[in-house]
Design an enzyme around this catalytic site. Structure first.
Site, PDB file in Angstrom:
ATOM      1  N   ASP A   1      -3.470   2.523  -5.671  1.00 53.77           N
ATOM      2  CA  ASP A   1      -2.047   2.297  -5.055  1.00 53.77           C
ATOM      3  C   ASP A   1      -2.000   1.039  -4.036  1.00 53.77           C
ATOM      4  O   ASP A   1      -1.444   0.953  -3.165  1.00 53.77           O
ATOM      5  CB  ASP A   1      -1.950   3.557  -4.061  1.00 53.77           C
ATOM      6  CG  ASP A   1      -3.288   3.518  -2.830  1.00 53.77           C
ATOM      7  OD1 ASP A   1      -4.300   2.786  -3.199  1.00 53.77           O
ATOM      8  OD2 ASP A   1      -2.940   4.117  -1.665  1.00 53.77           O
ATOM      9  N   GLU A   2      -2.647   0.147  -4.308  1.00 55.75           N
ATOM     10  CA  GLU A   2      -2.622  -1.250  -3.498  1.00 55.75           C
ATOM     11  C   GLU A   2      -2.490  -2.442  -4.484  1.00 55.75           C
ATOM     12  O   GLU A   2      -3.233  -2.449  -5.489  1.00 55.75           O
ATOM     13  CB  GLU A   2      -4.134  -1.657  -2.974  1.00 55.75           C
ATOM     14  CG  GLU A   2      -4.034  -0.533  -1.645  1.00 55.75           C
ATOM     15  CD  GLU A   2      -5.368  -0.705  -1.211  1.00 55.75           C
ATOM     16  OE1 GLU A   2      -5.609  -1.629  -0.396  1.00 55.75           O
ATOM     17  OE2 GLU A   2      -6.471   0.103  -1.471  1.00 55.75           O
TER      18      GLU A   2
ATOM     19  N   ASP B   1       0.780  -1.170  -0.054  1.00 51.61           N
ATOM     20  CA  ASP B   1       0.016   0.056  -0.106  1.00 51.61           C
ATOM     21  C   ASP B   1       0.932   1.182   0.006  1.00 51.61           C
ATOM     22  O   ASP B   1       1.778   1.333   0.902  1.00 51.61           O
ATOM     23  CB  ASP B   1      -0.916  -0.049   1.279  1.00 51.61           C
ATOM     24  CG  ASP B   1      -2.057   0.852   1.432  1.00 51.61           C
ATOM     25  OD1 ASP B   1      -3.065   0.638   1.910  1.00 51.61           O
ATOM     26  OD2 ASP B   1      -1.712   1.995   0.885  1.00 51.61           O
TER      27      ASP B   1
END
Length: 417
Positions: free
Chosen positions: A112-113, A10
């Site tokens: 974003d993960e 993350d």
DNA sequence: TCTGGGGTCCTAGGACCC
DNA sequence: TCTGGGGTCCTAGGACCC
């Protein structure tokens, strides 16, 4: 079967970190991450909310989703920067490219993960924690931003682990660590427990994840239905979904909505806004190769009253004008004359558009389809603004709203793992 | 509270059919 | 119709995620 090893990676304050790195690379002396700052929209066009905050901004109790107005009140020196989504897409991709070097089995969960599966790779990577530190440091050195990595035996535990202390950290929550690391956390911290569920749980004295884990699941199911069972399982670390390898998920619907810079008070302007929304929806629909059977319109009034209206249509469509026509009908049926702040158009119940029975239509859309195709290809070559309907001239309404994100499709996310 | 935009999934109620 | 039950479809709304 041997134990699975799953990483969840993350990016810390993703948009803000990416913005900060970009600016440093372009010679700006200030690192946004070191001062109170946020990425947020423009209040003048009524898009003024906080999308991401820096860690110093968090110390002022600034929260994601809060208005820019209230954030500035909490911290007068707050630096506010506008979002730059194409930059974020590039960063997201560069980030994924590094991860792919370590395992072939990776899943992008959001911009974003990522989840990465390290099961059965003990010959290559002896110690998962050591591997995580290596990846984390490599991303920091090569791309300039920091990440948190959570490690466990399934996705929920890995995800919960990556949410522990930030930034730039590696955490594990293996099954024997659930009680010490996860059960002590407040119930709000559990994935899939939002405001409404947290309130219901707290009203029954379920205040920590541990409280939920130890509660009688039959009772949870009684008052929270299937969602109750989901979160009860998560609280106990029970979850078994696979890391889905780059599989393009079947899309369920395509929508576009916008808060308008001014309140719309007449039908004509509303129809024009609906056209601008429909243009992007229909273009994306055709690009994806689908037709839709269901059209919905959503509306928010200036008093923040939300409502929606939808209609199933007899035969699936993908023409801009056909969708717009339905959207306008739905709007006219829904609208009671209140000032309108926000409008949305969404299509769903998709099916392949390759051989559909145009001839069965009462109305002949053949010409329309040809026209749509021509316009789509002109826009693809010369840009979105190269052709637009004359009705938008001097209307104060943008001819095309929202984003057809040019390159790759936006990473898809499902609310469950 | 001067409160975005893209999604997914679930539930409840009414209509309709047998 | 003072009428039962079950299944399916449609619609609206709510909850959650980033």
């Amino acid at each position: 079967m041997s134990q699975r090893i799953i990483f969840h990676i993350d990016v810390n304050s993703a948009y803000l970190s990416w913005e900060a790195v970009h600016r440093l690379q372009h010679g700006e002396p200030l690192d946004l991450r070191t001062v109170p700052s946020v990425v947020g929209g423009d209040p003048v066009t009524r898009h003024g909310i906080v999308l991401t905050k820096s860690i110093p901004a968090k110390k002022f109790d600034i929260k994601t989703g809060e208005s820019i107005f209230s954030a500035s009140a909490k911290c007068p020196d707050l630096i506010i920067v506008r979002p730059n989504y194409s930059l974020y897409m590039q960063c997201s991709k560069a980030f994924g490219d590094i991860l792919r070097e370590y395992s072939p089995l990776i899943e992008q969960y959001s911009i974003d993960e990522y989840f990465v599966d390290f099961s059965n790779m003990s010959l290559l990577y002896k110690d998962p924690v050591e591997t995580a530190y290596m990846i984390k440091d490599r991303i920091k050195n090569e791309l300039g931003f920091t990440v948190n990595i959570g490690i466990s035996t399934n996705k929920i535990l890995a995800k919960m682990a990556s949410e522990l202390k930030k930034p730039d950290k590696v955490h594990t929550i293996f099954p024997d660590e659930i009680s010490s690391k996860m059960w002590v956390l407040p119930i709000e911290e559990l994935f899939m427990v939002g405001r409404a569920t947290a309130k219901k749980l707290r009203s029954r004295a379920i205040n920590t994840i541990g409280d939920l884990a130890h509660y009688d699941p039959k009772i949870i199911k009684l008052f929270l239905k299937s969602h109750g069972m989901l979160v009860w399982n998560y609280a106990n670390g029970i979850e078994g979904s696979p890391v889905r390898e780059n599989r393009r998920p079947m899309i369920k619907g395509i929508g576009n909505s916008t808060t308008i810079a001014f309140d719309v008070e007449d039908k004509g302007t509303a129809h024009l806004v609906l056209m601008s929304l429909t243009e992007t929806v229909a273009t994306r629909l055709r690009q994806a190769g689908y037709c839709a059977r269901l059209v919905s319109v959503s509306l928010r009034t200036n008093e923040f009253y939300n409502c929606s209206h939808q209609r199933k249509i007899f035969s699936a469509i993908d023409c801009t004008d056909a969708i717009h026509e339905v959207a306008c009908e739905l709007f006219d049926e829904l609208w009671k004359g209140e000032p309108v702040r926000h409008l949305g158009v969404r299509v769903s119940e998709l099916c392949q558009n390759d051989f559909h029975q145009l001839t069965l239509f009462e109305k002949d859309y053949v010409k329309q389809r040809t026209m749509d195709k021509v316009v789509d290809s002109i826009r693809e070559r010369y840009g979105n603004g190269s052709v637009f309907r004359s009705s938008f001239l001097n209307s104060g309404v943008r001819f095309s709203s929202g984003g057809t994100l040019d390159d790759e499709e936006y990473p898809m996310m499902s609310s469950q793992l």
